[in-house]
Write a protein that holds these residues in place. Structure first.
Motif, PDB file in Angstrom:
ATOM      1  N   SER A 196      51.392  46.428 115.366  1.00 13.29           N
ATOM      2  CA  SER A 196      51.876  45.052 115.396  1.00 13.29           C
ATOM      3  C   SER A 196      50.988  44.188 114.502  1.00 13.29           C
ATOM      4  O   SER A 196      49.803  44.449 114.333  1.00 13.29           O
ATOM      5  CB  SER A 196      51.908  44.540 116.827  1.00 13.29           C
ATOM      6  N   SER A 197      51.595  43.145 113.965  1.00 12.34           N
ATOM      7  CA  SER A 197      50.911  42.325 112.972  1.00 12.34           C
ATOM      8  C   SER A 197      50.245  41.086 113.567  1.00 12.34           C
ATOM      9  O   SER A 197      49.352  40.507 112.965  1.00 12.34           O
ATOM     10  CB  SER A 197      51.909  41.902 111.891  1.00 12.34           C
ATOM     11  N   ALA A 198      50.671  40.688 114.762  1.00 18.56           N
ATOM     12  CA  ALA A 198      50.130  39.456 115.347  1.00 18.56           C
ATOM     13  C   ALA A 198      48.612  39.521 115.573  1.00 18.56           C
ATOM     14  O   ALA A 198      47.912  38.553 115.258  1.00 18.56           O
ATOM     15  CB  ALA A 198      50.858  39.119 116.650  1.00 18.56           C
ATOM     16  N   PRO A 199      48.068  40.647 116.081  1.00 17.45           N
ATOM     17  CA  PRO A 199      46.608  40.702 116.248  1.00 17.45           C
ATOM     18  C   PRO A 199      45.856  40.567 114.922  1.00 17.45           C
ATOM     19  O   PRO A 199      44.775  39.989 114.877  1.00 17.45           O
ATOM     20  CB  PRO A 199      46.373  42.091 116.867  1.00 17.45           C
TER      21      PRO A 199
ATOM     22  N   ARG B  17      45.826  36.946 114.077  1.00 18.82           N
ATOM     23  CA  ARG B  17      44.876  36.256 114.950  1.00 18.82           C
ATOM     24  C   ARG B  17      43.434  36.438 114.462  1.00 18.82           C
ATOM     25  O   ARG B  17      42.679  35.474 114.350  1.00 18.82           O
ATOM     26  CB  ARG B  17      45.039  36.832 116.369  1.00 18.82           C
TER      27      ARG B  17
ATOM     28  N   LEU C 238      42.759  34.553 111.164  1.00 20.16           N
ATOM     29  CA  LEU C 238      42.636  33.107 111.396  1.00 20.16           C
ATOM     30  C   LEU C 238      41.288  32.759 112.015  1.00 20.16           C
ATOM     31  O   LEU C 238      40.653  31.775 111.624  1.00 20.16           O
ATOM     32  CB  LEU C 238      43.756  32.637 112.325  1.00 20.16           C
ATOM     33  N   GLN C 239      40.859  33.578 112.980  1.00 23.67           N
ATOM     34  CA  GLN C 239      39.608  33.244 113.662  1.00 23.67           C
ATOM     35  C   GLN C 239      38.424  33.277 112.704  1.00 23.67           C
ATOM     36  O   GLN C 239      37.561  32.411 112.750  1.00 23.67           O
ATOM     37  CB  GLN C 239      39.393  34.176 114.849  1.00 23.67           C
TER      38      GLN C 239
ATOM     39  N   LEU D  92      38.857  30.234 110.120  1.00 18.50           N
ATOM     40  CA  LEU D  92      38.622  28.901 110.680  1.00 18.50           C
ATOM     41  C   LEU D  92      37.162  28.709 111.088  1.00 18.50           C
ATOM     42  O   LEU D  92      36.639  27.602 111.011  1.00 18.50           O
ATOM     43  CB  LEU D  92      39.558  28.649 111.860  1.00 18.50           C
TER      44      LEU D  92
ATOM     45  N   ARG E 155      35.719  25.349 109.562  1.00 18.08           N
ATOM     46  CA  ARG E 155      35.294  24.253 110.440  1.00 18.08           C
ATOM     47  C   ARG E 155      33.912  23.752 110.052  1.00 18.08           C
ATOM     48  O   ARG E 155      33.646  22.570 110.080  1.00 18.08           O
ATOM     49  CB  ARG E 155      35.302  24.715 111.896  1.00 18.08           C
TER      50      ARG E 155
ATOM     51  N   VAL F 111      50.360  31.998 110.373  1.00 17.96           N
ATOM     52  CA  VAL F 111      48.977  31.743 109.958  1.00 17.96           C
ATOM     53  C   VAL F 111      48.767  30.440 109.183  1.00 17.96           C
ATOM     54  O   VAL F 111      47.820  29.703 109.452  1.00 17.96           O
ATOM     55  CB  VAL F 111      48.373  32.924 109.153  1.00 17.96           C
TER      56      VAL F 111
ATOM     57  N   VAL G  81      48.960  27.372 111.491  1.00 14.77           N
ATOM     58  CA  VAL G  81      47.818  27.261 112.408  1.00 14.77           C
ATOM     59  C   VAL G  81      46.577  26.763 111.659  1.00 14.77           C
ATOM     60  O   VAL G  81      45.851  25.889 112.125  1.00 14.77           O
ATOM     61  CB  VAL G  81      47.528  28.617 113.096  1.00 14.77           C
ATOM     62  N   ARG G  82      46.376  27.277 110.456  1.00 14.37           N
ATOM     63  CA  ARG G  82      45.237  26.829 109.663  1.00 14.37           C
ATOM     64  C   ARG G  82      45.319  25.334 109.376  1.00 14.37           C
ATOM     65  O   ARG G  82      44.353  24.590 109.530  1.00 14.37           O
ATOM     66  CB  ARG G  82      45.209  27.597 108.345  1.00 14.37           C
TER      67      ARG G  82
ATOM     68  N   ASP H  23      44.598  23.184 112.350  1.00 18.10           N
ATOM     69  CA  ASP H  23      43.157  23.111 112.613  1.00 18.10           C
ATOM     70  C   ASP H  23      42.512  22.007 111.770  1.00 18.10           C
ATOM     71  O   ASP H  23      41.685  21.237 112.229  1.00 18.10           O
ATOM     72  CB  ASP H  23      42.510  24.464 112.298  1.00 18.10           C
ATOM     73  N   ARG H  24      42.952  21.934 110.530  1.00 21.66           N
ATOM     74  CA  ARG H  24      42.427  20.915 109.621  1.00 21.66           C
ATOM     75  C   ARG H  24      42.802  19.511 110.093  1.00 21.66           C
ATOM     76  O   ARG H  24      41.987  18.588 110.082  1.00 21.66           O
ATOM     77  CB  ARG H  24      43.016  21.185 108.222  1.00 21.66           C
TER      78      ARG H  24
ATOM     79  N   ARG I  86      56.787  41.746 121.040  1.00 17.82           N
ATOM     80  CA  ARG I  86      56.644  42.972 120.238  1.00 17.82           C
ATOM     81  C   ARG I  86      55.351  42.977 119.443  1.00 17.82           C
ATOM     82  O   ARG I  86      55.021  43.964 118.800  1.00 17.82           O
ATOM     83  CB  ARG I  86      57.815  43.079 119.248  1.00 17.82           C
ATOM     84  N   GLY I  87      54.653  41.854 119.413  1.00 20.07           N
ATOM     85  CA  GLY I  87      53.417  41.777 118.636  1.00 20.07           C
ATOM     86  C   GLY I  87      53.648  41.482 117.176  1.00 20.07           C
ATOM     87  O   GLY I  87      52.783  41.685 116.335  1.00 20.07           O
ATOM     88  N   ASP I  88      54.838  40.971 116.856  1.00 23.37           N
ATOM     89  CA  ASP I  88      55.151  40.650 115.461  1.00 23.37           C
ATOM     90  C   ASP I  88      55.040  39.161 115.173  1.00 23.37           C
ATOM     91  O   ASP I  88      55.347  38.704 114.068  1.00 23.37           O
ATOM     92  CB  ASP I  88      56.570  41.118 115.111  1.00 23.37           C
ATOM     93  N   MET I  89      54.661  38.400 116.187  1.00 14.62           N
ATOM     94  CA  MET I  89      54.488  36.950 116.004  1.00 14.62           C
ATOM     95  C   MET I  89      53.301  36.526 116.856  1.00 14.62           C
ATOM     96  O   MET I  89      53.128  37.050 117.954  1.00 14.62           O
ATOM     97  CB  MET I  89      55.765  36.216 116.459  1.00 14.62           C
ATOM     98  N   LEU I  90      52.493  35.627 116.339  1.00 16.11           N
ATOM     99  CA  LEU I  90      51.370  35.104 117.125  1.00 16.11           C
ATOM    100  C   LEU I  90      51.902  34.594 118.461  1.00 16.11           C
ATOM    101  O   LEU I  90      52.895  33.874 118.498  1.00 16.11           O
ATOM    102  CB  LEU I  90      50.690  33.954 116.389  1.00 16.11           C
TER     103      LEU I  90
ATOM    104  N   ASP J 179      47.400  33.224 121.675  1.00 14.18           N
ATOM    105  CA  ASP J 179      46.624  33.331 120.438  1.00 14.18           C
ATOM    106  C   ASP J 179      46.424  31.948 119.818  1.00 14.18           C
ATOM    107  O   ASP J 179      45.316  31.556 119.458  1.00 14.18           O
ATOM    108  CB  ASP J 179      47.366  34.207 119.404  1.00 14.18           C
TER     109      ASP J 179
ATOM    110  N   ASP K  74      44.212  29.711 121.923  1.00 16.37           N
ATOM    111  CA  ASP K  74      42.835  30.180 121.825  1.00 16.37           C
ATOM    112  C   ASP K  74      42.156  29.664 120.570  1.00 16.37           C
ATOM    113  O   ASP K  74      41.023  29.217 120.580  1.00 16.37           O
ATOM    114  CB  ASP K  74      42.867  31.708 121.731  1.00 16.37           C
ATOM    115  N   ILE K  75      42.892  29.753 119.464  1.00 10.23           N
ATOM    116  CA  ILE K  75      42.335  29.394 118.162  1.00 10.23           C
ATOM    117  C   ILE K  75      42.170  27.876 118.047  1.00 10.23           C
ATOM    118  O   ILE K  75      41.145  27.377 117.599  1.00 10.23           O
ATOM    119  CB  ILE K  75      43.217  29.945 117.022  1.00 10.23           C
ATOM    120  N   LEU K  76      43.193  27.119 118.444  1.00 14.20           N
ATOM    121  CA  LEU K  76      43.154  25.672 118.235  1.00 14.20           C
ATOM    122  C   LEU K  76      42.502  24.931 119.408  1.00 14.20           C
ATOM    123  O   LEU K  76      42.056  23.795 119.253  1.00 14.20           O
ATOM    124  CB  LEU K  76      44.564  25.137 117.983  1.00 14.20           C
TER     125      LEU K  76
END
Lengths: 94, 271
Positions: free
Chosen positions: A12-15, A18, A21-22, A25, A29, B146, B149-150, B153-154, B188-192, B196, B199-201
């Motif tokens: 899967s591509s989402a991890p 993630r 991005l981490q 950022l 930051r 992505v 989300v970036r 954050d800005r 399915r894990g194909d989208m954030l 996630d 957590d990031i923001l």
């Protein structure tokens, strides 16, 4: 086994998104937040200042590679120093 | 005194204008008096999404420059009478937005309405800065992707450093609104996933708006989705988000399409 697991285990591509991005950022930051550079950008700037103090550097002959990671980052500055033709190597700093 | 809310994102095309219209209409339907202010000078679109494009006479810049007063420029919605729109100028550029002029307009609107909702242009330039400058609270619209989300954050960084509130040492209330969310692709894990992004923001979640054809259908006919298709999944998500803005405690869920028996039979028949 690898054949079967490649069929049954979808990557899967989402991890990946993630994690990318981490890391990004975390660096941005610091850079944007206080108007200050992060360590890597600062090192880059100061190293170039030192080199310029001693030799005239052609900007086109400078190659900079940066790889910002979560655990460790790499800054590679490759400077072609003119007028030192007796030396086979370019000055190189990693 | 009104609440001044900015709808912002940094990135374009994530649903700021759709969100401004939908949240504004939902608040107005709940009895609040609401004005929507389009800050996208030169590229206005809130008028079109609200179905008021043929009724624009004066705009924000006219009011700032004294060519028209607020009462002349405000367009009252024909469907919900507590909802008004202040359109942006289509012909001028963003330099016409002066800090003093914007401050005066926001102050005047704050006396007349419960909510002043500022629809920010994309980017981090003058228009976006003006839209957020006087805000008390911000809704950050983010797609689970992505680049969005970036940019969010800005924008969060800017909200915490450049706004009037931030400069006065006060805390800007910020809420995350995730739009165009597809629960199946996330599973399915194909989208954030929402976790996630949160957590990031790390700002509180206002709502999750599922991807839905009803959003486009509503903008096609010039109505906020909360008015055009109030029972659709995105409209219910927006309505719940509006209730959260009003301070109600509503658990965040992702609404799904309701299929009636008739739809189900009909779909079967056609297939």
């Amino acid at each position: 086994m690898t054949f079967l697991s490649s069929i049954f285990k979808r990557r899967s591509s989402a991890p990946v998104a993630r994690d990318r991005l981490q890391i990004l950022l975390a660096h941005e930051r610091i850079a944007v937040g206080d108007g200050k550079d992060d360590l890597l950008a600062k090192l880059h700037r100061e190293i170039m200042e030192v080199i310029k103090r001693h030799v005239a550097v052609d900007q086109d002959k400078v190659q900079i590679k940066m790889d910002r990671g979560a655990q460790c980052s790499v800054l590679e500055i490759d400077v072609e120093v003119p007028g030192l033709t007796d030396r086979p190597e370019n000055a190189k700093k990693d | 005194m009104a609440k001044v809310l900015v709808v912002t994102s940094g990135k374009g095309g994530v649903g700021k204008t759709t969100t401004t219209a939908a949240l504004g209409a939902a608040l107005a339907k709940a009895g609040q008096s609401v004005v929507l202010v389009d800050f996208d000078v030169g590229l206005r679109n809130l008028d079109l999404v609200m179905g008021a494009e043929r009724r624009v006479v004066f705009d924000l810049i006219n009011v700032i420059q004294g060519d028209a007063n607020l009462a002349q420029a405000l367009i009252k919605d024909k469907r919900v009478d507590t909802l008004s729109l202040l359109p942006a100028s289509q012909t001028r550029d963003k330099d016409a937005l002066t800090p003093e002029g914007v401050a005066k307009v926001i102050a005047d609107l704050s006396e007349k309405f419960d909510w002043v909702i500022c629809d920010s242009p994309a980017g981090i330039e003058r228009g976006a800065q003006m839209a957020m400058h006087h805000a008390d609270m911000a809704v950050i619209v983010t797609n689970p992707e992505v680049s969005s989300v970036r940019d969010s954050d800005r924008i969060i960084g800017m909200l915490d450093s450049t706004t009037e509130k931030a400069k006065a040492g006060e805390k800007m209330e910020k809420f995350l609104l995730i739009t165009r969310y597809d629960p199946q692709r996330a599973a399915r894990g194909d989208m954030l996933g929402t976790d996630d992004v949160l957590d990031i923001l790390s700002i509180p979640l206002l709502g999750i708006i599922p991807e839905s054809p009803d959003v486009l259908k509503a903008s096609n006919v010039g109505a906020p989705v909360t008015i055009a298709e109030p029972d659709s999944a995105p409209a219910r998500a927006y309505t719940e988000a509006a209730r959260r803005l009003m301070g109600e405690k509503v658990e965040v869920t992702i609404p799904t399409e309701r299929k009636g028996l008739f739809d189900w039979l009909f779909k079967r028949r056609v297939a």
